[in-house]
Every structure is written in structure tokens, then in C-alpha cells.
Design an enzyme around this catalytic site. Structure first.
Site, PDB file in Angstrom:
ATOM      1  N   ASP A  63      11.295 -31.121  -5.899  1.00  0.00           N
ATOM      2  CA  ASP A  63      11.851 -29.461  -5.333  1.00  0.00           C
ATOM      3  C   ASP A  63      13.372 -29.496  -5.988  1.00  0.00           C
ATOM      4  OD1 ASP A  63      11.905 -31.077  -2.762  1.00  0.00           O
ATOM      5  OD2 ASP A  63      12.091 -29.258  -2.197  1.00  0.00           O
ATOM      6  N   CYS A  76       3.507   1.934   2.479  1.00  0.00           N
ATOM      7  CA  CYS A  76       4.792   0.759   2.790  1.00  0.00           C
ATOM      8  C   CYS A  76       5.343   1.381   1.757  1.00  0.00           C
ATOM      9  CB  CYS A  76       4.069  -0.818   1.464  1.00  0.00           C
ATOM     10  SG  CYS A  76       2.960  -1.597   2.575  1.00  0.00           S
ATOM     11  N   CYS A 131       0.843  -1.163  -0.065  1.00  0.00           N
ATOM     12  CA  CYS A 131      -0.457  -0.001   0.047  1.00  0.00           C
ATOM     13  C   CYS A 131       0.747   1.187   0.068  1.00  0.00           C
ATOM     14  CB  CYS A 131      -0.771  -0.255   1.133  1.00  0.00           C
ATOM     15  SG  CYS A 131       0.184   0.324   3.117  1.00  0.00           S
ATOM     16  N   ASP A 173      16.168 -33.401  -7.980  1.00  0.00           N
ATOM     17  CA  ASP A 173      15.543 -33.387  -8.786  1.00  0.00           C
ATOM     18  C   ASP A 173      15.110 -32.851 -10.577  1.00  0.00           C
ATOM     19  OD1 ASP A 173      13.422 -35.130  -6.700  1.00  0.00           O
ATOM     20  OD2 ASP A 173      13.040 -33.199  -6.026  1.00  0.00           O
ATOM     21  N   ASP A 184       8.124 -36.043  -5.079  1.00  0.00           N
ATOM     22  CA  ASP A 184       9.911 -36.627  -4.599  1.00  0.00           C
ATOM     23  C   ASP A 184       9.097 -36.302  -2.947  1.00  0.00           C
ATOM     24  OD1 ASP A 184      12.703 -35.698  -3.745  1.00  0.00           O
ATOM     25  OD2 ASP A 184      11.683 -33.761  -3.869  1.00  0.00           O
TER      26      ASP A 184
END
Lengths: 48, 760
Positions: free
Chosen positions: B633, B53, B50, B637, B450
Site C-alpha cells: 500500500d 440523500c 437513496c 511499495d 508489505d
């Protein structure tokens, strides 16, 4: 017919004006942060 | 930050595996030089939300020394900071202090997106031309005659030139590219139709004819460009979101020279033989051998083992593992290009097969469609020549056939559905790399998961918290916050921070545990053998055997398990219900795998696999005719992600894995996988429906065109109507996907989803 001779160029000119305006806005980065621009209006400018 | 509550959730989802803050050398390495002294650093800050921020960040960064300018981009959730000097200002630390975790991303992706701006310009030009020509055409249809009509035609012809050159160029280039390689795509009939329509209309205009198709050729381009642009925007948004995730590989390393000096070098410049300092919280940059220090290494991203490995001098370490507890000095044994990471990338490239041969539905349809259409036009021409002998009329009617069959609806049928589907997935935190991924996902018949980091979080969870004396748990929690060992973090998470009683002289012993003094006693939290030096008797030995001792006497023991990803069981069930059997491949031990498989109801699993073993397994399945979905991940893999027909990775995956995967899900919940499958299948059904609609439209319109009854007015109406029908059908996906049962669980996250969708 005579009215068309100037009405058509006027219409096209106005259209082209809009188009070039859009292209200019695109090039100058005004579409890069649409959400930021919407929120920034709420920020008070500092006195500095 | 109260206004930003939804953002915090997002940060939690993303921040699971972040390591320590990037050092100022790393920031400097990732920045780019603007002029001799000025440098720019771009950071991804997922929690900005916003105006408050924006203001907080920009003022805080602006106050830092040597910072010239800081600007927040709320749409992409990024901050760009321009600074001077040799060393980067403490930007990330300042942001962290404000409560906005930030991370660096690859600088090369910052290249401006040329394709998108070209597409938007093309849409603007085509829209302008289509609007004006349509206005002139309406006056022709409503009865302009003679010189007025000719004037209107001439003006239309002039306006159409830039539109064809600029907007049409995209199609002409793509069509030419396809033809040159002996392939056929949807752009070929479009390019042929548009240019023939223009040429014929120009001829008509010169000869004072009644019918000109300028409007048809330009508005066709306009409609198609809209579809293409939306498609591009969607993919771009997914790409930005994925690239904004924190980088998990080391960008550089601190090199210790023989003369005692220290240098921060990029990973590519590290050569075998150099000595590197890896502090706790950093990833090992290249394969090496430890020459000094001991620590615990988190290997979950590399090998799939869920328990951290204790290492000490003399042992070898692999690139990509995370150093958890103590500083290490390692000697590089391989350059980055020969390290484990590079090896994985090579394996992945070698394995890339399934998707390379995949041809998209649109291309397959157009391979049939284009020859049929062009043949029909040719036959029409020959037929009219034979019947009347008037070549002008025959050409006119043949071109009318081409225009009416020009695949406006067909060209929109596929991308529009995929844009709507990708948007639905985006709202649920799933990023799709491209449309073909959805087509491939819809076809799968086996899902391979995995274990560590995918079905589980790869982070241990304290299981017996309720059976531990709360006072002891509080002490253990206070000690645990001083360490980044996963067990410590689990204990700290379960206990909360009490700061009661006060601890003194807390020290961490890498590979063993934490020691502290409080209330006149020595407390140790760690390995049973080290902490409980007075209690040598073997007690109950839990997972890792972690205990808390007071002066050497065990007062509490902690049992951990690898926490399952939320909804993992439900996701497996839903996949089974969708007739997709689930299997599990892991580099972890058989015992650890068996436990997880039993909890989740997975009947088939293979433990202790090497990365190449996973690839071989998937390739065997593919040879048996299965279409395999791989969800994983880790670095180990990555080759399997490349080998599978389609692949999904969580946001916490290794960098290469995220790049290799077709889908990336940002939330913790594994329900993203069945959701993606469900939406992809529905999208597949809608695409087939849309293609059917387009074909039905053609079977009605083509006979009318062949008989010579098509005027520009009829062509314009028919084309717009079919396009609207196709778009309307695609939008139904929004409706029935929202009401499907899978999304009920994600209702609570609606606010985040909305905010995310709006903001990028």
C-alpha cells in the site's frame, strides 16, 4: 411484390426511428445516472 | 440516514486514512472553469444511497452562498457543484455536516469516456442492422425467389453498409494496427472474414445468386461488439470506483512569503527555498527541512514504519508523510518533480517489466488460430479449383469456410468469462483494472506482502484496555479526542466519549502529548518522560510508553499494537493451501516484523528494506522463474508493485500505488486476496474450456464447410449456437464462485455488495 415496395420502407423507417431515438437519448445524457433517475421520482418538488 | 445504513459501512472501509478536509484553496485548484466566472467542482461522495440523500445534498448545497447548481449522480456517487467567485464555497464542510464525507479526485479523469459511447453507438447500429437483415434472410430461407429474393438481398446489402462502416470500423482499425506492427490479434480474422463475406455476397447479389451472407457478417459484428462493450463497461466501473477514492497526496501548499503574505500554490509550482506552512492533518507536499515547530509524523505510507516519528526544527521531512499533531513551517529542499514521490514513480517505471512482456491468452491463441484458418480457406479454394475448375464455386466455398470459422465463439470466449469474473470480484469489493490482470494472477506461485498498512492496518490498537481503571480510561478517552495522533485515536476509540468529568483548558503539546485540567488536577496523556515528570523511575515500558498522569503521578499506562487487518491470518492460510507461499517485505524494524510474521504464520520475511530493496528482491524471485504477486500500500511499495508479475493494493494505499496496482480492494478484510486468486484461477479454467469448446465446434463445422454444404442458414445456426454455448459456460462462474467457501465470510456484507454493484 407491390405490398413489399411500401412495407419494407415502412419497416425500415420505424426501425431507424427507434435507433435514432436511442442515439438521441444517449447523446443527451439520459443514460448517465440510471439509478439517480429511478430514485428522483420519489422526491417531492419543493414549493420554491 | 437510517435508510442508508449499508452505505455507512462502505464509508468506514474507505475512510480509514483520510486526513483533514480539503481547504477552499484546494477545492478551487481542483475545480475547472466553465466560463469566466463560473467554476465546477466534482466531488466523490461514496455514501449517497437513496432519494432522501439526493434531496438532502442538493438542497443543502443549493442554499450555500454563490452556489449556482448542485447535482448528484447516484450511479457514479458523485456531486457536481457549479459556483461563482474567487473562493470556493464551503461545500465539503456542508456535506460533512450532513453526514456525507466527500473528497476531491483528480480532475483530468473527468474527461468523457469516448470509447464507451462509441461502443454503445456501434452496438445500437449493428443491432438494428442485424435485426432487419435477419428478418429479410428468414424470408429468403423460407422460400422467397426470383425478383423478391434479389430485392431482399439488395436491401440487406444497403443496411449492412452503415453497420460495417460504423461498427466494423472498430475491428478494422484494431486489426490494421496489429498487422502494421507485425502482430496478430483476434480482430484480424474477424476483419478479414467480415469484409470478404460482404464482398462475396455483394457479388452474388449483382449476379442474382441464391446465397448471400449479409446476415452472417453483421450478426457476427453484433455479437462480438456486445462482448467488447461489456468488457469495457466492467473495466470502466472498476476504474471509476478506484478513482473515486480519496486522494492522499497534497494538491498544493500554503506558501509563506517573506513580506508575510500567504499564497496557496499547486505542488508543481513549489520551488526549493520557499517556506511552507503545513498544519496538523495535512500531508507534507515536498521534501523539506523543518524551520519552526514540532510535531509527530505518520510515515507509514512512506517508509512502512508503524510508530509515528517525533520531529522538531532542523530535521528533514519527506514528501507524503502526514503531519499529525502540530503546525510546521518547512523550507522546501526539492521541487515536487525531485521529491520522494517522483523518485518512487521513476523507480516504478524503471521496474515495469513483468507485465509488459505478457501476452494475453486471446492474442496467443489467435496468433495460432488465424494462420490456420486462413490457410485452410486457401487450401479449400485450391482444392475445389483443382477438382472442378469452377472458380466461382471455389471462392464461394472458401469464403464459407472463413465465415464458419470466424472466431465468434473464440472472440467471446475470453471477454465473457472475464466480465463475469470481474463482476463477481466487484461484488466482493475487489476492483480489477483489466482482463490480463486476472490471467496473470491465475499464474502466480509466490505472494509477497508489505507489512504496515497491508497485513496490518497501520493504525495502533489499545491492547490492555480491560486492565485499565474504567474511570481513568474515560478521562484519557475524553482527552484523546482532541488529538489526531494515532495513539490518541486508539484510546478514544477504546474509551468512547463520556464527557464526565468535564475537562478544562485542553492543550496539545506536539511531540509530547495532551494536557488538561479537571477536578482541580493537571492531567497529562502522552510520553512517559513528559507526562510522568514526578515518576522518573523506569516502570514497565510498553509500545511507545504512553501513560496518563494526574499531577505528574502515573495512573494508567497504555500498551498498543499495530492492529492486524481482519482475516489476515485466514488469508495467509488460504494462500498457503492454494500452494502459494507467502513472504513479507517491510521497511519496518526486524522486531516489529517478527512479531507480525509469527502471529500470521509467515515463515519468511525481510525487514528494514528500502524501496529499491523490495524491487531487487522481487526481480531476483522473477529471475529464478517465479511469478510474483505483490500486495502493498505504501509509496515505498509502489516500485515493487510495478516490478511484480501482478499486484494488489488496498483502497487506503497511496495514490500512485493504487494507480500502479492491477487489483484494488475496497474492504478492510484481507480475504480479498485469496478470493481474487481463487476467482482468477477458476476464470482461467473456464477460458481454457471455452477455447476448447470453440475448437471442437470448428473441427465439426470446418469439414462440412470444406465439403461445400454450408448455406447461410447453417452458418447462422452454427454461429449462434456456439456463441450461446460459450456464454452459458462462462455464466457457470457465477454459480460455483458463489458456493465456494471463501465467500461465506463475506455473506454479511451482501447488502452493500448488491447496492454497489447495482449503483455503478
Amino acid at each position: 411484390m407491390t405490398t413489399l415496395v411500401y412495407l419494407i420502407p415502412v419497416a425500415l423507417f420505424l426501425g431507424a426511428l427507434g435507433l435514432s431515438g436511442f442515439l438521441w437519448a444517449l447523446r443527451s445524457g439520459q443514460y448517465e445516472d440510471l439509478d439517480g433517475a429511478a430514485e428522483r421520482i420519489l422526491i417531492d418538488r419543493d414549493e420554491s | 440516514m437510517s435508510c442508508c445504513a449499508p452505505g455507512a459501512e462502505m464509508a468506514l472501509d474507505l475512510g480509514g486514512a483520510t486526513s483533514s478536509l480539503p481547504s477552499s484553496q484546494e477545492i478551487r485548484l481542483a475545480s475547472r472553469s466553465l466560463d469566466d466566472d463560473l467554476r465546477q467542482t466534482d466531488l466523490s461522495v461514496p455514501t449517497v444511497h437513496c432519494a432522501a440523500c439526493i434531496q438532502a445534498i442538493e438542497t443543502a448545497l443549493g442554499k450555500l452562498d454563490r452556489v449556482e447548481r448542485a447535482r448528484v449522480n447516484l450511479s457514479t456517487k458523485r456531486v457536481s457543484v457549479q459556483w461563482r467567485g474567487n473562493e470556493a464555497p464551503p461545500i465539503v464542510a456542508a456535506l460533512e455536516l450532513l453526514g456525507y464525507p466527500a473528497h476531491l479526485f483528480d480532475p483530468e479523469i473527468h474527461e468523457k469516456d469516448k470509447t464507451l459511447s462509441e461502443l454503445i453507438r456501434a452496438v445500437a447500429v449493428a443491432g438494428f442492422a442485424a435485426g432487419n437483415i435477419m428478418l429479410l434472410s428468414v424470408s429468403v430461407w423460407s422460400g422467397a425467389e426470383g425478383a423478391t429474393r434479389d430485392l431482399f438481398h439488395w436491401v440487406s446489402a444497403l443496411i449492412a453498409i452503415p453497420a460495417l462502416a460504423f461498427a466494423g470500423g472498430i475491428y478494422f482499425r484494431s486489426a490494421w494496427n496489429a498487422l502494421r506492427h507485425g502482430r496478430m490479434n483476434m480482430d484480424v480474422p474477424i476483419a478479414v472474414g467480415v469484409s470478404l463475406a460482404y464482398a462475396m455476397s455483394l457479388y452474388e447479389t449483382i449476379n442474382h445468386g441464391d446465397h448471400a451472407y449479409f446476415d452472417a457478417s453483421v450478426s457476427l459484428l453484433f455479437f462480438l461488439l456486445i462482448g467488447r462493450t461489456l468488457d469495457h463497461v466492467m473495466r470502466e466501473r472498476a476504474r471509476t470506483a478506484v478513482n473515486g477514492l480519496s486522494r492522499l497526496a497534497a494538491r498544493g501548499a500554503m506558501v509563506l512569503r517573506e513580506d508575510g503574505s500567504r499564497d496557496y500554490l499547486p505542488v508543481e509550482e513549489i520551488e526549493p527555498g520557499l517556506q511552507l506552512l503545513v498544519t496538523a492533518g495535512e500531508r507534507i507536499p515536498v521534501d523539506g527541512k523543518i524551520i519552526q515547530g514540532s510535531s509527530d509524523l505518520d510515515c507509514s505510507l512512506v517508509s512502512g514504519e508503524s510508530t509515528p516519528r517525533t520531529v522538531s526544527s532542523g530535521e528533514t521531512v519527506q514528501a507524503g508523510t502526514l503531519n499529525l499533531t502540530g503546525p510546521l513551517i518547512i523550507e522546501a529542499t526539492a521541487a515536487a518533480k525531485d521529491s520522494f514521490l517522483a523518485e518512487m514513480v521513476r523507480l516504478m517505471e524503471a521496474a515495469e517489466g513483468g507485465r509488459a512482456h505478457y501476452r494475453r491468452i486471446a492474442d496467443r491463441v489467435s496468433a495460432l488460430y488465424a494462420p490456420v484458418v486462413h490457410l485452410t480457406a486457401l487450401v479449400t479454394f485450391l482444392g475445389w479449383m483443382a477438382a472442378t475448375g469452377d472458380w466461382h464455386q471455389a471462392v464461394t466455398i472458401a469464403i464459407a469456410v472463413l465465415i464458419i470459422t470466424c472466431p465468434c465463439a473464440l472472440g467471446l470466449a475470453v471477454p465473457i468469462v472475464q466480465v463475469v469474473a470481474a463482476r463477481r470480484l466487484f461484488e466482493s469489493g475487489v476492483m480489477v483494472k483489466d482482463g490480463s490482470a486476472m490471467e496473470r494472477l491465475a499464474a502466480i506461485d509466490t505472494a509477497v506482502f508489505d507489512k504496515t498498512g497491508t497485513l496490518t492496518l497501520g493504525q495502533p490498537r489499545l491492547v490492555n484496555a480491560s486492565s485499565i481503571d474504567p474511570a481513568m480510561l474515560a478521562i484519557a478517552g475524553d482527552m484523546a479526542v482532541h488529538s489526531r495522533h494515532p495513539f490518541s485515536m486508539a484510546i478514544a476509540g477504546a474509551a468512547g466519549f463520556a464527557a464526565q468529568p468535564k475537562l478544562e483548558s485542553v492543550s496539545e503539546h506536539p511531540g509530547f502529548g495532551i494536557e488538561a485540567t479537571a477536578m482541580g488536577s493537571t492531567w497529562r496523556l502522552g510520553r512517559r518522560g513528559w507526562a510522568g515528570w514526578k515518576a522518573r523511575t523506569a516502570g514497565e515500558s510498553g509500545y511507545g510508553g504512553t501513560v496518563l498522569t494526574k499531577d505528574g503521578i502515573i495512573v494508567a499506562s497504555f500498551v498498543f499494537e499495530d492492529a492486524l487487518r481482519s482475516d489476515a491470518r485466514a488469508a495467509v492460510e488460504q494462500l498457503n493451501n492454494a500452494r502459494v507461499p507467502v513472504e513479507m517485505l517491510s521497511g519496518d524494524t526486524a522486531a516489529a516484523c517478527g512479531e507480525v510474521a509469527a502471529t500470521l504464520g509467515i515463515h519468511h520475511f525481510v525487514p528494514a528494506l528500502l524501496p529499491s530493496g523490495k524491487v531487487v528482491y522481487i526481480e531476483t524471485l522473477a529471475k529464478d522463474g517465479h511469478k510474483v504477486l505483490m500486495v502493498g500500500d505504501g509509496l515505498n511499495d509502489t516500485p515493487a508493485l510495478g516490478a511484480a508479475h501482478v499486484s494488489i493494493a488496498p483502497a487506503t494505499a497511496a495514490d500512485v500505488g493504487r494507480k500502479a496496482a492491477d487489483f484494488v480492494f475496497l474492504r478492510e478484510s484481507l480475504s480479498a486476496v485469496p478470493l481474487a486468486l481463487d476467482i482468477s484461477r477458476k476464470a482461467g479454467r473456464l477460458i481454457r474450456q471455452n477455447i476448447a469448446i470453440a475448437i471442437v465446434y470448428n473441427t465439426i463445422a470446418v469439414p462440412i464447410a470444406i465439403l461445400g454444404h454450408v448455406t447461410p442458414l447453417i452458418a447462422a445456426i452454427a454461429m449462434s449456437a456456439s456463441s450461446l454455448l460459450v456464454i452459458g459456460n462462462a455464466l457457470r462462474l457465477q454459480g460455483f464462485a458463489a458456493s465456494s467457501p471463501e465467500t461465506v465470510g463475506t455473506r454479511g456484507k451482501r447488502s452493500t455488495a448488491g447496492a454497489l454493484a447495482r449503483s455503478s
